[in-house]
Write a protein that holds these residues in place. Structure first.
Motif, short mmCIF file in Angstrom:
data_model
loop_
_atom_site.label_atom_id
_atom_site.label_comp_id
_atom_site.label_asym_id
_atom_site.label_seq_id
_atom_site.Cartn_x
_atom_site.Cartn_y
_atom_site.Cartn_z
N GLY A 174 -5.53 10.87 -6.56
CA GLY A 174 -5.79 9.47 -6.27
C GLY A 174 -4.55 8.58 -6.33
N GLY A 175 -3.38 9.19 -6.29
CA GLY A 175 -2.15 8.40 -6.28
C GLY A 175 -1.55 8.16 -7.64
N CYS A 218 2.50 9.08 -2.67
CA CYS A 218 1.89 8.09 -3.56
C CYS A 218 2.92 7.23 -4.27
CB CYS A 218 0.97 8.76 -4.57
SG CYS A 218 1.80 9.81 -5.79
N CYS A 231 0.36 15.18 -1.93
CA CYS A 231 0.78 14.18 -0.94
C CYS A 231 2.27 14.35 -0.65
CB CYS A 231 0.44 12.77 -1.40
SG CYS A 231 1.34 12.20 -2.86
N HIS A 272 5.76 2.82 -1.68
CA HIS A 272 4.92 1.69 -1.28
C HIS A 272 5.58 0.96 -0.12
CE1 HIS A 272 3.28 2.71 -5.18
NE2 HIS A 272 2.18 2.13 -4.76
N ILE A 320 -4.64 8.40 3.76
CA ILE A 320 -6.05 8.63 3.40
C ILE A 320 -6.95 7.63 4.15
CG2 ILE A 320 -7.74 8.60 1.51
CD1 ILE A 320 -5.80 10.98 1.32
N GLN A 321 -6.57 6.36 4.13
CA GLN A 321 -7.38 5.32 4.76
C GLN A 321 -7.49 5.50 6.28
OE1 GLN A 321 -5.54 1.64 3.55
NE2 GLN A 321 -6.22 1.86 1.43
N GLY A 355 -3.95 13.96 -1.52
CA GLY A 355 -4.01 12.93 -2.56
C GLY A 355 -5.07 13.21 -3.60
N VAL A 409 0.86 -1.18 0.00
CA VAL A 409 0.00 0.00 0.00
C VAL A 409 0.90 1.23 0.00
CG1 VAL A 409 -1.70 1.29 1.37
CG2 VAL A 409 -1.87 -1.20 1.16
N SER A 410 0.52 2.25 -0.77
CA SER A 410 1.33 3.47 -0.79
C SER A 410 1.18 4.23 0.53
CB SER A 410 0.94 4.37 -1.97
OG SER A 410 -0.27 5.04 -1.71
N GLU A 449 -1.94 6.27 0.40
CA GLU A 449 -3.15 5.50 0.69
C GLU A 449 -3.27 5.22 2.18
OE1 GLU A 449 -4.05 2.52 -2.93
OE2 GLU A 449 -2.01 2.39 -2.15
#
Length: 106
Positions: free
Chosen positions: A41-42, A86, A49, A89, A29-30, A38, A22-23, A26
């Motif tokens: 969306g990456g 982003c 980001c 990872h 954001i999560q 973001g 996962v970046s 992400e």
């Protein structure tokens, strides 16, 4: 699973556990980490980001790509350790990663 610590410009820390692959964007954001937008969306198509990689971790996060370098031209406060979250990872090697966030993403 690995752990990453996000540090806001004001010093507030947010530690989150994240699945490998996962970046970093992400993960932020999560987990509702403030300061990472973001907007694209990456897709490495904006600089919302932007983070600063703790120098100890820089060798493990890899080099900036040309596209990432170009996008960072739109960011404020770019430093030699600036990266786009982003483009990083999580891996087992990055367990414990520390990133700092700029005062603004715009």
């Amino acid at each position: 699973m690995s752990h990453v610590t996000f540090i806001e410009a004001n010093g507030t820390e947010h530690g989150v556990d994240v699945d490998n692959g996962v970046s970093v964007m992400e993960a932020a954001i999560q987990n509702s980490v403030p300061g990472i937008d973001g907007d694209c969306g990456g897709n490495c198509a904006c600089a919302t980001c932007h983070v600063y990689i703790d120098p100890k971790w820089a060798p493990l996060t890899g080099e900036r790509t040309q596209m990432e370098h170009d996008m960072l031209e739109f960011a404020e406060g770019v430093e030699p350790n600036s990266r786009l979250a982003c483009q990083i990872h999580m891996t087992a090697e990055l367990d414990g990663l520390v990133v700092r966030m700029p005062e603004s993403q715009h």
